[in-house]
Enzyme design. Structure first.
Site, PDB file in Angstrom:
ATOM      1  N   LYS A  35     -16.210 -22.957  42.927  1.00 55.53           N
ATOM      2  CA  LYS A  35     -15.306 -21.798  42.901  1.00 55.53           C
ATOM      3  C   LYS A  35     -16.082 -20.540  42.506  1.00 55.53           C
ATOM      4  O   LYS A  35     -17.227 -20.640  42.041  1.00 55.53           O
ATOM      5  CB  LYS A  35     -14.168 -22.073  41.921  1.00 55.53           C
ATOM      6  CG  LYS A  35     -14.639 -22.368  40.507  1.00 55.53           C
ATOM      7  CD  LYS A  35     -13.561 -23.022  39.662  1.00 55.53           C
ATOM      8  CE  LYS A  35     -14.086 -23.227  38.248  1.00 55.53           C
ATOM      9  NZ  LYS A  35     -13.153 -24.022  37.432  1.00 55.53           N
ATOM     10  N   TYR A 236     -29.252   5.875  26.357  1.00 59.17           N
ATOM     11  CA  TYR A 236     -28.013   6.526  25.922  1.00 59.17           C
ATOM     12  C   TYR A 236     -27.680   6.170  24.478  1.00 59.17           C
ATOM     13  O   TYR A 236     -27.799   5.002  24.070  1.00 59.17           O
ATOM     14  CB  TYR A 236     -26.844   6.049  26.785  1.00 59.17           C
ATOM     15  CG  TYR A 236     -26.807   6.612  28.183  1.00 59.17           C
ATOM     16  CD1 TYR A 236     -26.783   7.984  28.413  1.00 59.17           C
ATOM     17  CD2 TYR A 236     -26.766   5.751  29.276  1.00 59.17           C
ATOM     18  CE1 TYR A 236     -26.726   8.483  29.713  1.00 59.17           C
ATOM     19  CE2 TYR A 236     -26.694   6.245  30.574  1.00 59.17           C
ATOM     20  CZ  TYR A 236     -26.678   7.617  30.784  1.00 59.17           C
ATOM     21  OH  TYR A 236     -26.611   8.101  32.055  1.00 59.17           O
TER      22      TYR A 236
HETATM   23  C1  LIG Z   1     -13.933 -25.017  36.852  1.00 57.32           C
HETATM   24  C2  LIG Z   1     -13.387 -26.386  36.854  1.00 57.32           C
HETATM   25  C3  LIG Z   1     -14.247 -27.490  36.805  1.00 57.32           C
HETATM   26  C4  LIG Z   1     -15.727 -27.341  36.539  1.00 57.32           C
HETATM   27  O1  LIG Z   1     -15.889 -26.953  35.181  1.00 57.32           O
HETATM   28  P1  LIG Z   1     -17.320 -26.793  34.455  1.00 57.32           P
HETATM   29  O2  LIG Z   1     -16.972 -26.599  33.040  1.00 57.32           O
HETATM   30  O3  LIG Z   1     -17.939 -25.578  35.057  1.00 57.32           O
HETATM   31  O4  LIG Z   1     -18.102 -28.016  34.726  1.00 57.32           O
HETATM   32  C5  LIG Z   1     -13.689 -28.733  36.950  1.00 57.32           C
HETATM   33  N1  LIG Z   1     -12.340 -28.904  37.088  1.00 57.32           N
HETATM   34  C6  LIG Z   1     -11.476 -27.866  37.103  1.00 57.32           C
HETATM   35  C7  LIG Z   1     -10.027 -28.107  37.249  1.00 57.32           C
HETATM   36  C8  LIG Z   1     -11.972 -26.574  36.983  1.00 57.32           C
HETATM   37  O5  LIG Z   1     -11.126 -25.538  36.976  1.00 57.32           O
END
Ligand SMILES: *Cc1c(COP(=O)(O)O)cnc(C)c1O
Length: 342
Positions: A35, A236
């Site tokens: 994702k 800055y």
């Molecule tokens: C993002 C997500 C994962 C992966 O999580 P990590 O902590 O990055 O390994 C797995 N299952 C779900 C439902 C998620 O939202």
């Protein structure tokens, strides 16, 4: 004549992603969370590489993310399906993770008999069906749940959620509970499929747990070397003052690239193994590093971006660091070791 190209480089080591994935796949069947464009690193390239390793289950958040993937990569869509996208979803090769009674009704009507996944909420109270609302009569591929406290293995909620999940009695081809951290707690969290994300990209899911191969390296072009006298400031707000005569490398990298202001006076670059501290405030497009104790840099400066250390230095989570890396970089796929040597 060469066209201009970005003066900041993001190198993604796909061999390291594959090695990190095999760490999980050797112990339990493993999918991959890709994702947010593969945590900012390029979901298409990562999915292709992991598919070649044998990964068959990819997880994205939305249908827009699913639509952006190359043909032939089938994904599970974690946010399930909403009325405006159900027709597209039903005609696609992808599988929704249904999260609510409304989503279940929508999928039943739009795609009768088509497989789906179900997310059951065992305590995180984010997305998911209550155990009592789990539907019957669907063709369920993955029954899944999600842990709230997996990065703290001793947290009592982990075993409570695992046991609640194990007690759920509805037919599904496979069961899946663990993301990166959960998969590392112990084999009783693995069920039929683990869903690592962070660890694949070089993150450390559990502070005292195993580390994974670094995947990301950042290099920025040196624009100018500045000599400053003791007592002069940089950047800055004049937040840094030289305590001695110093040499600063001013480089093409800033918060617009995702090198955020949390690295002001806290990040570092590396020249030949010598740490060169970030000095002054990170600007939109510029950062300064104190190279007084290092050899003169070449055209490019290697920015120290080892995830757990960068998280500790900047006060941001490893997830935030990865997913905010901007799109202004010249993104390359190569070995990190080669990128650092170049
Ligand atoms: C993002 C997500 C994962 C992966 O999580 P990590 O902590 O990055 O390994 C797995 N299952 C779900 C439902 C998620 O939202």
């Amino acid at each position: 004549m060469e066209a201009p190209c970005p003066s900041a480089r993001l190198t993604v080591d796909l061999d390291a992603v594959a090695a990190n994935w095999r760490h999980f796949a050797r112990r339990a069947p493993a999918g991959a969370a890709i994702k947010a464009d593969g945590y900012g690193l390029g979901a298409a390239a990562i999915a292709r590489r992991l598919a070649a390793e044998g990964c068959r289950d990819f997880f994205v958040a939305t249908w827009a993310e699913a639509a952006a993937l190359p043909a032939g990569i089938g994904v599970h869509v974690l946010h399930g399906v909403l009325p405006h996208e159900v027709a597209w979803a039903a005609a696609s090769p992808h599988t929704p993770v249904l999260n609510s009674p409304d989503q279940v009704a929508l999928w039943r009507a739009a795609a009768p008999g088509r497989p789906c996944d179900l997310m059951v909420d065992t305590g995180i109270n984010r997305l998911g069906l209550a155990p009592a609302d789990l539907p019957r009569g669907l063709s369920v591929d993955i029954l899944m749940s999600h842990l709230a406290c997996a990065d703290t293995p001793q947290h009592p909620m982990n075993a409570v959620q695992r046991d609640a999940f194990a007690a759920i009695d509805i037919p599904a081809r496979r069961r899946s509970l663990a993301a990166s951290a959960g998969a590392l707690i112990g084999p009783s969290y693995g069920f039929d499929l683990v869903r690592p994300g962070l660890a694949l990209y070089g993150g450390t899911p559990i502070a005292a747990g195993p580390t994974f191969q670094p995947v990301v390296s950042i290099a920025a072009r040196v624009l100018q070397i500045r000599r400053v006298a003791a007592g002069e400031s940089c950047g800055y707000g004049a937040t840094w003052t030289a305590s001695r005569a110093s040499s600063l490398a001013i480089v093409n990298l800033g918060y617009a690239d995702g090198y955020l202001r949390g690295f002001s006076n806290r990040g570092h670059a590396v020249i030949g193994g010598v740490r060169c501290p970030a000095v002054g405030r990170i600007s939109m497009d510029l950062a300064a590093f104190d190279i007084t104790d290092a050899a003169p840099p070449g055209d490019w400066l290697d920015i120290g971006f080892v995830l757990p250390q960068a998280a500790a230095a900047s006060g941001l989570s490893q997830y935030e660091l990865l997913t905010t890396l901007g799109h202004r970089f010249d993104r390359r796929y190569a070995a990190v070791a080669e990128a650092r040597a170049a």
